[in-house]
Write a protein that holds these residues in place. Structure first.
Motif, short mmCIF file in Angstrom:
data_model
loop_
_atom_site.label_atom_id
_atom_site.label_comp_id
_atom_site.label_asym_id
_atom_site.label_seq_id
_atom_site.Cartn_x
_atom_site.Cartn_y
_atom_site.Cartn_z
N THR A 10 0.85 -1.19 0.00
CA THR A 10 0.00 0.00 0.00
C THR A 10 0.89 1.25 0.00
O THR A 10 2.08 1.18 0.32
CB THR A 10 -0.92 0.06 1.23
OG1 THR A 10 -0.11 0.21 2.42
CG2 THR A 10 -1.78 -1.19 1.34
N LEU A 11 0.29 2.37 -0.35
CA LEU A 11 1.02 3.63 -0.36
C LEU A 11 1.55 3.96 1.03
O LEU A 11 2.68 4.44 1.17
CB LEU A 11 0.10 4.75 -0.88
CG LEU A 11 0.68 6.17 -0.85
CD1 LEU A 11 1.95 6.25 -1.68
CD2 LEU A 11 -0.36 7.17 -1.36
N VAL A 95 1.23 1.73 -9.22
CA VAL A 95 -0.15 1.61 -8.74
C VAL A 95 -0.73 0.34 -9.33
O VAL A 95 -0.67 0.13 -10.56
CB VAL A 95 -0.98 2.84 -9.16
CG1 VAL A 95 -2.43 2.66 -8.73
CG2 VAL A 95 -0.40 4.11 -8.58
N CYS A 98 -2.45 -0.26 -13.02
CA CYS A 98 -2.27 0.91 -13.90
C CYS A 98 -1.66 0.47 -15.23
O CYS A 98 -0.64 -0.22 -15.26
CB CYS A 98 -1.39 1.95 -13.24
SG CYS A 98 -1.16 3.43 -14.27
N HIS A 103 3.67 5.85 -10.74
CA HIS A 103 4.28 5.73 -9.42
C HIS A 103 3.25 6.13 -8.37
O HIS A 103 2.53 7.12 -8.54
CB HIS A 103 5.51 6.64 -9.31
CG HIS A 103 6.36 6.33 -8.11
ND1 HIS A 103 5.99 6.69 -6.82
CD2 HIS A 103 7.55 5.68 -8.00
CE1 HIS A 103 6.93 6.28 -5.98
NE2 HIS A 103 7.88 5.66 -6.67
N PRO A 104 3.15 5.38 -7.26
CA PRO A 104 2.14 5.70 -6.23
C PRO A 104 2.27 7.11 -5.67
O PRO A 104 1.27 7.69 -5.23
CB PRO A 104 2.40 4.64 -5.16
CG PRO A 104 3.04 3.50 -5.88
CD PRO A 104 3.88 4.14 -6.95
N TYR A 105 3.49 7.66 -5.63
CA TYR A 105 3.66 9.01 -5.11
C TYR A 105 3.14 10.08 -6.07
O TYR A 105 2.78 11.18 -5.63
CB TYR A 105 5.15 9.31 -4.85
CG TYR A 105 5.76 8.60 -3.67
CD1 TYR A 105 5.02 7.72 -2.87
CD2 TYR A 105 7.10 8.79 -3.35
CE1 TYR A 105 5.61 7.06 -1.81
CE2 TYR A 105 7.69 8.14 -2.28
CZ TYR A 105 6.95 7.28 -1.52
OH TYR A 105 7.53 6.63 -0.45
N PRO A 107 0.76 9.77 -9.26
CA PRO A 107 -0.06 9.22 -10.34
C PRO A 107 -0.41 10.30 -11.37
O PRO A 107 -0.60 11.46 -11.00
CB PRO A 107 -1.30 8.70 -9.61
CG PRO A 107 -1.37 9.47 -8.34
CD PRO A 107 0.05 9.76 -7.96
N CYS A 112 -5.80 6.53 -11.96
CA CYS A 112 -5.00 6.46 -10.75
C CYS A 112 -5.14 7.72 -9.90
O CYS A 112 -5.07 7.65 -8.66
CB CYS A 112 -3.53 6.21 -11.10
SG CYS A 112 -3.24 4.58 -11.81
N ALA A 116 -6.31 7.37 -6.13
CA ALA A 116 -5.49 7.90 -5.04
C ALA A 116 -6.29 8.83 -4.14
O ALA A 116 -6.14 8.81 -2.91
CB ALA A 116 -4.28 8.63 -5.61
N LEU A 123 -3.93 3.15 -1.04
CA LEU A 123 -3.77 2.94 -2.48
C LEU A 123 -2.95 1.67 -2.70
O LEU A 123 -1.82 1.54 -2.21
CB LEU A 123 -3.05 4.14 -3.09
CG LEU A 123 -2.79 4.09 -4.60
CD1 LEU A 123 -4.09 4.22 -5.37
CD2 LEU A 123 -1.81 5.19 -5.02
N VAL A 125 -0.44 -1.07 -4.06
CA VAL A 125 0.87 -0.96 -4.72
C VAL A 125 1.33 -2.34 -5.16
O VAL A 125 1.23 -3.32 -4.41
CB VAL A 125 1.90 -0.34 -3.76
CG1 VAL A 125 3.31 -0.45 -4.34
CG2 VAL A 125 1.56 1.11 -3.47
#
Length: 469
Positions: A10-11, A95, A98, A103-105, A107, A112, A116, A123, A125
């Protein structure tokens, strides 16, 4: 060997782990500098470019430039491009689900960004290995903008979404390689109107799909390959696109015989169908390497087309196949290639060489002449100063020896009889074993060398050769 996949799913867990988000070019720069400092191989498997091509490539990657590799066919451009992916981090978070590896940081796609906002630190990962972050497309005249960039997905529209919905877009190969390395091979073959579609990818770092209000700040290293001949014969890289590449790097064929030999030994596949390896002695590999280099230097060959490294590899594999065939028919326990296996590569590989128009009808003659010359040069280097009195004495007494591609090693040794000094000849040729195949390979090479230096005569017909004074 892959390391274990990271555990964060997860994020929130990703933030807690202290993970730092870097762009693709920053990843490559960091990992390249690490290898440069440690002395580790930066581009494994690349032969002959250490002092010429690789310094230019390293500077381009450290500068964060997209680049074009320019060189004739068979110079290892694609092989070199594929090693660049090895400079990415081994694992990177994306993500989950996707299509463009957000990138999760940070999107960027509509799906996404919405996900988010809805899930926050929950979120989901997933992790992608660097092997999955390399994309490649061979440029062909039928390549479309949809293939590279994207198009409207009729299935999503049929599901009830409106054409104005950005989520109805089916992304092409370039967006799907977001946060990775994407290669376009033979870029000049791409139609000019399709090349235009790449302009924004290289400069503005976004894509445009059929007028959608869609801006995707892609994070991708774009690498292309091209053949100089293509600029005049089939196509060209349009000036605006060429200007957007940060570096153009010229490749070349191996500059010396040692690199040519190393490349053949590394790349040639010599195992037969049962998994057994056919032995191709070093002097035969050297003959094929010299043959290839003589072709590249010959005025009879079109220099603009070049002679690919695949020529020498296919030649070596053909010689090995001849040895395997002889061993199967003659009942030999071990397949060892001999000089008699060399002539077969001429008709087999003729199609790999582009000749000048003035040489039409003489192609086989040119190849056979250069193969004999390569054999003679190898003989002079390896055995030119060797004492061959023991063998020559046999011929001075009137003996003749018949060899050929279907004459087994044991039969050839029997026909020649004991040869004083054979052990020293084998030592000069680095044939350290004591098998009949190696002894026969050494003897037949000596016989051919004596013929080419006019110390013996030879009558050759239908795959057999008779040597006499």
């Amino acid at each position: 060997m892959r390391a274990t996949t990271p555990r964060e799913t997860t994020l929130g867990e990703l933030r807690t782990s202290g993970h730092v988000h870097r762009s693709v070019k920053a990843e490559i720069r960091h990992n390249l500098l690490t290898r440069l400092r440690s002395g580790e191989a930066r581009f494994p498997g690349i032969v002959g470019f250490d002092d010429t091509v690789l310094p230019h490539l390293e500077r381009a990657l450290l500068a964060g430039h997209d680049l074009v590799l320019l060189g004739e066919r068979g110079q290892g451009k694609t092989r070199l491009i594929r090693t660049i992916g090895g400079l990415l981090d081994e694992w990177t978070p994306v993500v989950t689900g996707c299509e463009i590896n957000d990138h999760p940081y940070a999107p960027v796609c509509v799906r996404c960004v919405r996900l988010a906002a809805e899930t926050g630190d929950d979120l989901p990962v997933s992790w992608k290995h660097r092997d999955e972050r390399y994309g490649e497309k061979l440029a062909t005249p039928d390549t479309s903008v949809g293939d590279l960039i994207g198009d409207v997905d009729p299935i999503k529209v049929a599901e009830g979404r409106t054409l104005g919905d950005p989520e109805t877009v089916h992304f092409g190969l370039v967006p799907r390689t977001n946060r990775g390395v994407f290669s376009i091979n033979e870029l000049p073959d791409l139609a000019e109107r399709i090349q235009v579609a790449l302009l924004n990818v290289l400069e503005e770092r976004d894509v445009q799909v059929r007028g959608y209000a869609l801006r995707l700040p892609l994070d991708v290293l774009l690498v292309a390959s091209a053949n100089p001949e293509d600029y005049t014969n089939r196509g060209r890289i349009i000036t605006p696109l060429k200007d957007r590449f940060g570096a153009e790097i010229r490749t070349h064929y191996p500059l010396d015989i040692e690199h040519e030999l190393a490349l053949i030994r590394q790349e040639a596949e010599l195992a037969d169908l049962d998994g057994e390896t056919a032995e191709v002695p070093g002097h035969l590999i050297e003959i094929i390497a010299r043959f290839t280099r003589l072709l590249r230097e010959s005025n009879a060959v079109d220099a603009r087309s070049g002679v690919s490294a695949r020529f020498s590899l296919a030649g070596t594999e053909t010689v090995a196949a001849g040895a395997v065939r002889r061993a199967a028919i003659a009942g030999e326990d071990r397949a060892v290639a001999r000089v008699c296996d060399l002539p077969a590569i001429v008709p087999t590989l003729m199609g790999k060489v582009e000749f000048e128009v003035s040489e039409e009808g003489r192609e086989q003659e040119v190849l056979e002449h250069l193969l004999r010359r390569a054999t003679a040069e190898t003989y002079r280097r390896t055995l030119g100063a060797a004492d061959l009195t023991g063998l020559l004495d046999k011929f001075d007494s009137g003996q003749s020896v018949e060899s050929g591609e279907m004459v087994s090693s044991a039969e050839l040794l029997k026909r020649v009889g004991p040869v004083p000094g054979l052990a020293k000849i084998m030592e000069r040729l680095d044939l350290t074993g004591e098998s009949p195949g190696q002894a026969a390979a050494a003897l037949e090479f000596v016989l051919e060398g004596l013929f080419l230096t006019r110390r013996l005569s030879k009558d050759a017909t239908d795959g057999t050769a008779t040597y006499r004074t």
